[in-house]
Scaffold this motif. Structure first.
Motif, mmCIF file in Angstrom:
data_model
loop_
_atom_site.group_PDB
_atom_site.id
_atom_site.type_symbol
_atom_site.label_atom_id
_atom_site.label_comp_id
_atom_site.label_asym_id
_atom_site.label_seq_id
_atom_site.Cartn_x
_atom_site.Cartn_y
_atom_site.Cartn_z
ATOM 1 N N ASP A 105 0.831 -1.209 0.000
ATOM 2 C CA ASP A 105 0.000 0.000 0.000
ATOM 3 C C ASP A 105 0.863 1.256 0.000
ATOM 4 N N ARG A 163 -12.314 6.781 4.989
ATOM 5 C CA ARG A 163 -11.530 6.629 3.769
ATOM 6 C C ARG A 163 -11.690 7.797 2.812
ATOM 7 N N HIS A 203 -11.558 1.212 -4.801
ATOM 8 C CA HIS A 203 -11.996 -0.169 -4.629
ATOM 9 C C HIS A 203 -13.193 -0.315 -5.545
ATOM 10 N N ASP A 281 -9.998 -7.378 -2.302
ATOM 11 C CA ASP A 281 -9.485 -6.700 -1.120
ATOM 12 C C ASP A 281 -9.222 -7.789 -0.072
HETATM 13 C C1 NOJ Z 1 -7.643 -3.416 2.930
HETATM 14 C C2 NOJ Z 1 -7.896 -2.080 2.293
HETATM 15 O O1 NOJ Z 1 -9.282 -1.897 2.093
HETATM 16 C C3 NOJ Z 1 -7.191 -1.903 0.957
HETATM 17 O O2 NOJ Z 1 -7.348 -0.575 0.539
HETATM 18 C C4 NOJ Z 1 -5.751 -2.281 1.070
HETATM 19 O O3 NOJ Z 1 -5.100 -2.071 -0.168
HETATM 20 C C5 NOJ Z 1 -5.656 -3.737 1.499
HETATM 21 N N1 NOJ Z 1 -6.294 -3.899 2.807
HETATM 22 C C6 NOJ Z 1 -4.209 -4.232 1.594
HETATM 23 O O4 NOJ Z 1 -3.589 -3.698 2.678
#
Ligand code: NOJ
Length: 723
Positions: A105, A163, A203, A281
């Motif tokens: 990330d 978010r 997402h 995800d």
């Molecule tokens: C959950 C998060 O919703 C997503 O944005 C992230 O990329 C993944 N975890 C991986 O860490």
């Protein structure tokens, strides 16, 4: 669990086609897939983790347990050693030597952390965002990361959702433009460049509509709204070449995004011709059971895979069940091969087969380079939004005695914002340090924390008041902790905790002017703080540049140019409130009885130290036919004393059409520096189909004859489209 292979024999063949760097990628992909066993194929479709894991929502995995055939891992380390170790295992110990894909990330910087995306959008400078993403890509790739789970392009109307910090605000087009900029910055011209990474649009799709701002919950999205509000940034990102997408956690009106064949296959693959892959995800496959569309993890795996999701992030559903599902005839072999091809294609494009290992480099060679810090600083500077400046209290006079008060004043950690990668608070310039450097011997700085971010402890108030009394002006530094936004960080109100507001009220009694500095990851409810503040400066969570830009703004060295990419409601109860709402049948009625129906600061709001005067909009024609070109221009004059940058936001309004449309929609924006006294002409090349047209509930674009308005600020011009 599948058994890792330890066979290196390829049947006597020394130079298989897929290992030939000169062969075309599609031929290499096909050659490789033809050699793979079912188990090898299945493992390519799974993602595990490797290395330190400091994200409380995720859990780590032991290095040694990883099979050499694993498709991908989330890589938590900051240098490439660990990566190269696993990669060696994959290249040397697996039968076919397929490299592992390392993701992470990298959301707003890897080590050189720059402002959160919501702040970036307020810069209206996509070119700068592209540069910042290129810095993130360079730091990440040189540290062993090939793939970032970014950009997040979820349009959001509810600041309670944590978010909201990770996206580019409330407007679909703005999200789309910054999406394209970041994809370009991450991916560059070729993914094989050892300073670029693969992007991941996330997402997909509609996650930003989470009810009441609660994370992970249901989203009610009509098909029309899906297309009007949520799809555009993804379409733009796919067209810009983003090689991967992440499916979302949310349930889109009854069909979870992670089991949604319409979005992942019909639209993404069939209509948009995306040839990369979709990763789930974290745990989203098994969560289909909780969402109630699968009775078991096996069924969840089947549903997700058949809907068009190629890679399972940490559900351990695909590794466990896909082979059986294929043997049971529930999954056609062609779907499996297509999924594997998609993953391998990305690996080939990244050059991983030809250069699987990351070159060794020192931290000094890859992190916090002067040019990187300059970009992060410039972006932080342009993200700042001057919300209020009564009586031109800002910039401050050079000799002013400044009382720096509040929990943000000397804090560094929280200025990094959520998802701050490998950012360290030691890299950040605090607001106080920024002011010290800026004002040096010119003016006196005093400091008192006053109170913490939350809680009830008022014991610091007296010191803060005393410090304020000795000063000419109070710089009140309030805001949010970094953990108050990002994933799983919803809040029920946009107001700051009472203790912070109380501190402001105490300070107001001193009669000293208050300059309110805000650092936060969401729009705030400011209706109690606004009346006690002479000026309000929103710095968001600026990253490593921290207090430097704000110091320059207070001194007048920097002229602020940011404008809001998200509405600041008057109060939380107004949510959802956003500029492009649909028209009402009674726009003269329907207001709240107890509070104003207007937001405190609307989308696009942002002040400068100079003034810009807009001339008349001049169109190249007032009557146009389909397929014709149309350009509109507006001259903007800087009538003030200082140079300044102005962003012109071009909106379209369609007063009458076969379905209702928003009151206005942003279609283009452009930012230019205008010297004091100069005029610049801003130009918008209208594409009639794209800008006057609209999509129906299936995403089909229409262009109807009739009247349209093109608007900037309070000016508009009427254009007639004839058949
Ligand atoms: C959950 C998060 O919703 C997503 O944005 C992230 O990329 C993944 N975890 C991986 O860490």
């Amino acid at each position: 669990m599948l058994h890792p292979y330890r066979i290196t024999d390829l049947g006597g063949e020394k130079n298989p086609l897929y290992k030939d760097p000169k062969a075309p990628i599609e031929e290499r992909v096909n050659d490789l897939v033809a050699r793979m066993t079912l188990e090898e194929k299945v493992l390519q479709l799974n993602q595990y983790t490797l290395g330190r894991n400091n994200n409380v929502n995720n859990m780590g995995e032991e290095v040694k347990k990883l099979p050499a055939e694993i498709g991908s891992v989330i890589y938590f380390d900051t240098d490439a050693e660990l990566r190269n170790g696993l990669q060696r295992k994959a290249m040397e110990e697996s039968r076919l030597g397929i490299p592992v894909l390392f993701g992470y990330d990298v959301i707003h910087g890897f080590r050189t952390v720059y402002p959160i995306s919501l702040g970036q959008a307020c810069s209206w400078n996509p070119g700068l965002v592209e540069q910042a993403c290129a810095v993130a890509a360079q730091e990440a790739r040189m540290s062993g990361v090939d793939w970032t789970f970014s950009p997040m392009i979820d349009v959001a109307h509810d600041g309670r959702w944590g978010r909201v910090a990770e996206g580019y605000g409330e407007d679909p087009y703005t999200n789309g433009v910054f999406c394209v900029a970041s994809v370009k910055g991450y991916q560059g011209d070729t993914l094989a460049d050892e300073r670029r990474v693969a992007a991941c649009l996330k997402h997909y799709v509609g996650y930003g509509a989470s009810e009441a701002g609660r994370d992970y919950v249901y989203t009610e999205i009509s098909k029309q709204t899906l297309w009007d509000t949520y799809m555009l940034p993804y379409e733009m990102g796919v067209k810009a070449g983003a090689v991967t997408l992440m499916s979302a956690f949310n349930d889109i009106s009854g069909v979870p995004a992670s089991a949604n064949r319409y979005t992942m296959t019909e639209i993404l693959k069939d209509r948009w011709k995306h040839d990369g892959f979709v990763v789930s995800d974290w745990g989203a496959v098994e969560q289909l059971v909780n969402q109630g569309v699968a009775s078991s993890k096996k069924e969840a795996s089947l549903k997700a895979f058949q809907a068009g999701m190629e890679m399972d992030m940490m559900s351990h559903g695909y590794d466990k069940y896909l082979a059986d599902l294929l043997k049971e005839g529930k999954i056609p072999e062609e779907r499996l091969n297509d999924a594997v091809r998609r993953v391998l294609r990305v690996k080939f494009r990244l050059g991983l087969f030809d250069n699987p290992y990351t070159k060794k480099s020192t931290e000094e060679e890859r992190f916090l380079l002067p040019s990187s810090l300059e970009i992060a600083g410039k972006l932080a500077e342009e993200s700042v939004v001057l919300l209020k400046n009564e009586d031109n209290v800002l910039p401050l006079s050079a000799s002013a005695k400044i009382a720096v008060i509040g929990p943000i004043g000397k804090n560094k950690w929280n200025l990094l914002g959520s998802w701050s990668g490998h950012g360290r608070d030691g890299d950040v310039v605090s607001v106080y340090e920024g002011l010290e450097a800026e004002f040096k011997d010119k003016s006196r700085l005093l400091y008192a924390k006053g109170c913490d971010f939350e809680g009830e402890d008022e014991s610091g108030f007296a010191e803060a008041v005393a410090v304020a009394k000795q000063s000419d002006v109070i710089l009140l530094c309030l805001g949010e902790k970094k953990t108050w936004s990002g994933e799983n960080a919803s809040r029920s109100t946009l107001a700051l905790p009472q203790i912070q507001e109380k501190l402001a009220m105490e300070l107001q009694k001193t009669g000293k002017p208050i300059i309110l500095l805000l650092s936060n990851g969401r729009p705030l409810e400011l209706n109690r703080l606004e009346p006690v503040s002479k000026a309000i400066v929103e710095i968001w969570q600026p990253g490593v540049a921290g207090g430097k830009p704000i110091a320059g703004i207070l001194s007048g060295r920097i002229n602020p140019s940011g404008k809001l990419a998200i509405t600041f409601p008057y109060s939380t109860g107004q949510i959802p409130i956003y500029y492009n709402q649909r028209k009402s049948g009674r726009s003269h009625q329907g207001f709240y009885q107890d509070i104003t129906s207007k937001p405190l600061y609307p989308f696009g709001h942002g002040l400068s130290y100079t003034e810009f005067e807009y001339g008349a909009i001049t169109p190249s024609a007032t009557v146009v036919k389909r397929g014709e070109k149309l350009t509109v221009e507006v001259p903007v004059t800087n009538v003030g004393e200082r140079d300044g940058a102005e962003t012109v936001l071009w909106f379209i309004s369609d007063p009458y059409s076969s379905i209702t449309r928003p009151v206005k929609e942003l279609k283009f924006f452009d930012k230019q520096l205008i010297k004091a006294g100069d005029t610049k002409v801003f130009r918008f090349d209208v594409d009639l189909e794209r800008d006057f047209g609209f999509v129906d509930e299936n995403g089909k674009r229409f262009l109807e004859a009739g009247e349209y308005y093109i608007m900037v600020k309070d000016r508009k011009v009427k254009i007639e489209l004839v058949d």
